[in-house]
Write an enzyme that holds these catalytic residues in place. Structure first.
Site, short mmCIF file in Angstrom:
data_model
loop_
_atom_site.label_atom_id
_atom_site.label_comp_id
_atom_site.label_asym_id
_atom_site.label_seq_id
_atom_site.Cartn_x
_atom_site.Cartn_y
_atom_site.Cartn_z
N LYS A 33 0.77 -1.11 -0.03
CA LYS A 33 0.02 -0.11 0.07
C LYS A 33 0.90 1.32 0.10
O LYS A 33 0.77 2.14 -0.87
CB LYS A 33 -1.01 0.20 1.18
CG LYS A 33 -1.62 1.30 1.64
CD LYS A 33 -2.38 1.15 2.70
CE LYS A 33 -3.05 2.62 3.02
NZ LYS A 33 -2.18 3.56 3.46
N CYS A 63 -3.53 9.94 0.98
CA CYS A 63 -2.46 9.03 0.62
C CYS A 63 -1.27 9.34 0.26
O CYS A 63 -0.17 9.27 1.04
CB CYS A 63 -3.43 8.08 -0.17
SG CYS A 63 -4.45 6.99 0.70
#
Length: 256
Positions: free
Chosen positions: A54, A108
């Site tokens: 991720k 993110c």
């Protein structure tokens, strides 16, 4: 995690998934759960690798954006259009340079690489440098604005966009918001803010006397300098004839 703001429901179903449980049983439970609605493949690994995957995906994007942002600064110095340069370079079959901008935002890409840097500070050299390049881009844009208004007695700057990416209302970690906030604090002049995806200014801006939330037409009509920060669809449709005689700082290349 692999969802694009504005296309969340589609990508939640369609995208591939990397699943890492604390045990094989945990992973299988997650795969079974996702199997109820995910059309993409669910690939199983351990929890540590899944988390690193991720972070790596977002760091990859950050590094590539940093390359484009650094090119944009270099091109300003040597009097080359970065937009034309990238277009030409991307004719190469193995080159795919991203578009530069005023920085990197969102919850993110602007955050996740720091977890990698924190975990391996001595080794994460490129990842750290990319973060520093992208974090410095708003300050570079601010310096360009200050240079353009030099000599004007009561400058008016139209700031087009506050969101961290086009056609969303998400302001999280937005470089556009950071730029406008700093310009307001530095009292560079009157700032006319246009953001078609929100109803009112965030609290960080609405207490500044030199900031006004307004419509696109009014902002363009009154501005000495037009600062394009986000390539919202509304801005991409601006009649270029309205920009004649204005100083333009286009961080997204839509007025080229």
């Amino acid at each position: 995690e692999r969802v694009l703001p504005g296309k969340t429901m589609h990508e939640l179903v369609a995208n591939e998934r990397v699943v890492g449980g604390m045990s094989e049983a945990c992973s299988q439970m997650a795969v079974d759960f996702y199997g109820g609605f995910v059309q993409g493949q669910c690939v199983v690994t351990n929890a540590r690798t899944a988390e690193m995957c991720k972070l790596t995906e977002n760091a990859f994007r950050d590094v590539n954006i940093a390359f484009a942002n650094e090119l944009s600064v270099i091109c300003d110095e040597i009097d080359v259009s970065v937009w034309e340069l990238i277009k030409l370079a991307n004719y190469h079959p193995r080159v795919d340079i991203l578009q530069p901008g005023p920085g990197v935002g969102g919850h993110c890409i602007a955050v996740d690489p720091w977890f990698i840097v924190d975990s391996a500070p001595a080794s994460a050299k490129i990842i750290r440098l990319a973060r520093e390049i992208n974090d410095s881009k708003p300050h570079y844009v601010i310096s360009k604005v200050k240079n353009e208004i030099r000599g004007l007695k009561a400058p008016v700057v139209a700031c087009l966009g506050l969101a961290f990416k086009p056609n969303v209302d998400d302001l999280r970690e937005s470089p556009a918001l950071e730029i406008v906030k700093r310009l307001a604090e530095d009292k560079v002049g009157d700032l006319m803010i246009v953001e078609p995806n929100i109803q009112s200014l965030p609290l960080t801006l609405n207490h500044h006397a030199n900031v006004k939330f307004t419509g696109l037409n009014m902002a363009i009509a009154k501005a000495d300098v037009i600062l394009l920060l986000v390539d919202h669809k509304e801005f991409c449709q601006i009649d270029h004839a309205l920009l004649i005689g204005r100083k333009i700082i286009d961080t997204r290349g839509i007025f080229q």
